[in-house]
Design an enzyme around this catalytic site. Structure first.
Site, mmCIF file in Angstrom:
data_model
loop_
_atom_site.group_PDB
_atom_site.id
_atom_site.type_symbol
_atom_site.label_atom_id
_atom_site.label_comp_id
_atom_site.label_asym_id
_atom_site.label_seq_id
_atom_site.Cartn_x
_atom_site.Cartn_y
_atom_site.Cartn_z
ATOM 1 N N ASP A 1 -8.630 1.797 5.386
ATOM 2 C CA ASP A 1 -9.540 1.109 6.296
ATOM 3 C C ASP A 1 -9.537 1.842 7.644
ATOM 4 O O ASP A 1 -8.496 1.917 8.309
ATOM 5 C CB ASP A 1 -9.081 -0.345 6.469
ATOM 6 C CG ASP A 1 -10.019 -1.141 7.360
ATOM 7 O OD1 ASP A 1 -11.233 -1.115 7.108
ATOM 8 O OD2 ASP A 1 -9.531 -1.786 8.303
ATOM 9 N N THR B 1 -16.632 1.369 9.537
ATOM 10 C CA THR B 1 -15.901 1.956 10.672
ATOM 11 C C THR B 1 -15.701 3.463 10.486
ATOM 12 O O THR B 1 -15.870 4.237 11.424
ATOM 13 C CB THR B 1 -14.532 1.273 10.841
ATOM 14 O OG1 THR B 1 -13.847 1.277 9.589
ATOM 15 C CG2 THR B 1 -14.700 -0.168 11.290
ATOM 16 N N THR B 2 -15.320 3.866 9.281
ATOM 17 C CA THR B 2 -15.094 5.295 9.017
ATOM 18 C C THR B 2 -16.394 6.070 9.185
ATOM 19 O O THR B 2 -16.406 7.163 9.769
ATOM 20 C CB THR B 2 -14.534 5.494 7.596
ATOM 21 O OG1 THR B 2 -13.378 4.674 7.448
ATOM 22 C CG2 THR B 2 -14.166 6.941 7.368
ATOM 23 N N ASP C 1 -13.296 -7.384 5.006
ATOM 24 C CA ASP C 1 -14.469 -6.536 5.230
ATOM 25 C C ASP C 1 -15.650 -6.995 4.385
ATOM 26 O O ASP C 1 -16.785 -7.076 4.865
ATOM 27 C CB ASP C 1 -14.145 -5.067 4.907
ATOM 28 C CG ASP C 1 -13.318 -4.401 6.003
ATOM 29 O OD1 ASP C 1 -13.129 -5.035 7.063
ATOM 30 O OD2 ASP C 1 -12.862 -3.264 5.803
#
Length: 544
Positions: free
Chosen positions: A56, A89-90, A384
């Site tokens: 994550d 997010t990545t 998520d």
């Protein structure tokens, strides 16, 4: 003329830009290998020796010992993405790093940072418009599509093995806390979804329960543990003997005086319990402690009591059972009580509290896993997916995944670049190239040839297939929307916006003035410190 202190350091112009860009790129490259279904995990060991294993993006960046102000700005991109969209997010961080890499090439061609910033801003605006044009509308009642959204979010994480079961639970949980507003929009209140974890069993045994799950024991063995319709008291006051605010000493000179003192303490506890009895409460969830004597009196009255209940559980119980959290027993009335059915699962040592009445909202996902590390990563994946499904229900738009949207946006931005005058045109094209990082990294992480993959994807999109994305398991280009790889449009818009704003913030800096060394550890690191001694990535060198 000396105007700065001895320890102060300053880096200017191209050196400052290079320093900042290298620092930001180092952060982005740290999480790139986690992207996609075939992404790898990171093992993070903190200063206390606690181990976290995850892929994550935001968890990795928050746990890393980052010691560089520019790098921390990129971490903020991930945190913003997590707060606003719940996932991606990545992607956001990777795009920000690639934008800065492409900006560095433009700077070397003597293109002024202001032109690059303007071009990136124009490209970001256009890309978000095109996301809206490409997006497919989704009905909040379309459970099959929502399950695909949840499954896509969990793919590549430890929750993937049981993603079908978990996706079903997630969609059911979101539906349970969704209400339709007066204007026809749908509002999802995830505050009414609680996640509890339990080790020792497989993830396939996870379940969704109406109401709250409290992982506590009764304070006394003789207390009843099952109520079909209980009046529930939520108490934020200890049921214990009151202590003086200051240190006091009591002098006694006979056993009678000692007995009177003990009797008075016992009377205090009896009075507290009597107030609870008079209110009509059947069950007490107490956030503080309960004295042994009070436990006995409560059991004698047939009242179930649980002590040291977590603050988060108390807030959730208020949503589930209604009533109020009482901080003073003297003011307690029957109007402060909630109502719920309460039962005990002796096998799992859990209390199930289910609210009564249509106005009571609250569901609990009970996630199970074999070990603490497994269940922690499972929880991150489910959180998520919950956010993503909730965002999809509220926003009502979805996109084809697998790099399909990035390649389509890049193609449309290149067409748009022709209409942009000046050097900003090159920045728009650089933005388009940066977006194609996503399918390239997806291919790399799957062990595929990223160049061949990108060529095939571009060809499919030129032929008008806007849903053409990469199947990382077969290496083929296919209609990912039909294949069930679906992402929320809002998350993609947020990722593009956050990445562009962070990149522009970094590019706008041409002078770094530090009162002391920016790094707390110094040494030769990989952060690309410029000549002039401005420290490198500091603690980040070791963390990478």
């Amino acid at each position: 003329m000396i105007i700065m202190g001895e320890d102060a350091q300053r880096v200017k112009d191209r050196d400052a830009q290079e320093y900042n860009i290298n620092a930001a790129r180092a952060v982005a490259e740290a999480v790139r290998s986690t992207l996609g279904p075939k992404g790898m995990d990171k093992m993070l060991v903190d200063s206390m020796g606690d181990v976290t294993i995850t892929n994550d993006g935001v968890t990795i960046l928050q746990e890393m010992d980052i010691d560089n102000p520019t790098a921390e700005m990129i971490v903020e991109v991930a945190e913003t993405q997590e707060n606003e969209a719940g996932d991606g997010t990545t992607t956001a961080v990777a795009i920000a790093g690639e934008l800065l890499k492409n900006a560095q090439d433009l700077l070397e061609q003597d293109i002024h940072p202001t032109a690059i910033i303007k071009g990136f801003h124009l490209a970001s605006q256009k890309a978000r418009e095109e996301v809206d044009n490409v997006a497919e509308n989704v009905d909040p009642g379309d459970e099959e599509l929502l399950k695909k959204v949840a499954e896509t979010s969990m793919t590549g994480k430890s929750s993937e093995l049981n993603k079908e079961l978990l996706a079903e639970l997630i969609v059911e949980a979101v539906n349970g806390v969704t209400v339709e507003a007066d204007d026809g929009s749908h509002v999802v209140d995830l505050e009414n979804v609680s996640i509890e974890t339990q080790t020792g069993r497989s993830a396939g045994e996870s379940e969704l329960l109406n109401g709250a799950v409290i992982d506590k024991d009764p304070v006394h063995d003789d207390m009843p543990t099952e109520f079909d319709e209980a009046d529930v008291l939520l108490l934020n006051e200890p049921i214990e003997v009151e202590e003086a605010d200051v240190d006091t000493q009591v002098s006694i000179d006979s056993p009678d005086q000692l007995q009177k003192f003990l009797d008075q303490e016992e009377k205090q506890l009896k009075d507290k319990v009597q107030k609870i009895v008079d209110s009509g409460a059947d069950v007490v969830f107490c956030q503080k402690g309960i004295d042994d004597m009070a436990q006995h009196y409560l059991a004698k009255e047939g009242i179930l009591a649980v002590r040291r209940t977590k603050k988060s559980d108390m807030t959730f119980l208020k949503n589930v059972a209604g009533g109020a959290i009482v901080s003073d027993l003297d003011s307690l009335t029957d109007r402060d009580l909630g109502t719920a059915s309460v039962r005990r699962d002796d096998e799992d040592d859990l209390f199930y509290v289910e609210g009564l009445g249509d106005e009571r909202h609250g569901v609990t996902m009970l996630l199970r896993g074999s070990t603490d590390h497994v269940v922690d990563e499972l929880e991150r994946g489910v959180e998520d997916a919950l956010d993503v499904v909730a965002t999809t229900v509220s926003d009502g738009r979805v996109l084809a995944g697998g790099g399909a949207i990035e390649v389509e946006l890049a193609s449309r931005l290149r067409d748009y670049a022709d209409s942009v005058s000046g050097r900003e045109q090159l920045a728009v094209e650089a933005f388009a190239d940066a977006l194609e990082l996503v399918p390239r990294v997806l291919a790399e992480n799957a062990g595929l040839d990223s160049i061949d993959t990108l060529v095939d994807l571009r060809s499919a999109h030129e032929d008008g297939d806007t849903h053409a994305g990469l199947n990382v398991f077969t290496g083929e280009v296919e209609d990912t929307f039909e294949a069930g790889v679906v992402e929320p449009a809002h998350a993609k818009e947020q990722a593009i916006s956050s990445a562009q704003e962070a990149a522009n913030l970094v590019l706008k800096i041409d002078d770094i003035i530090a009162a002391g060394d920016l790094s707390t550890s110094g040494g030769d690191d990989e952060g690309g410190a410029p000549a002039g001694g401005m420290g490198g990535m500091g603690g980040m060198g070791g963390a990478m």
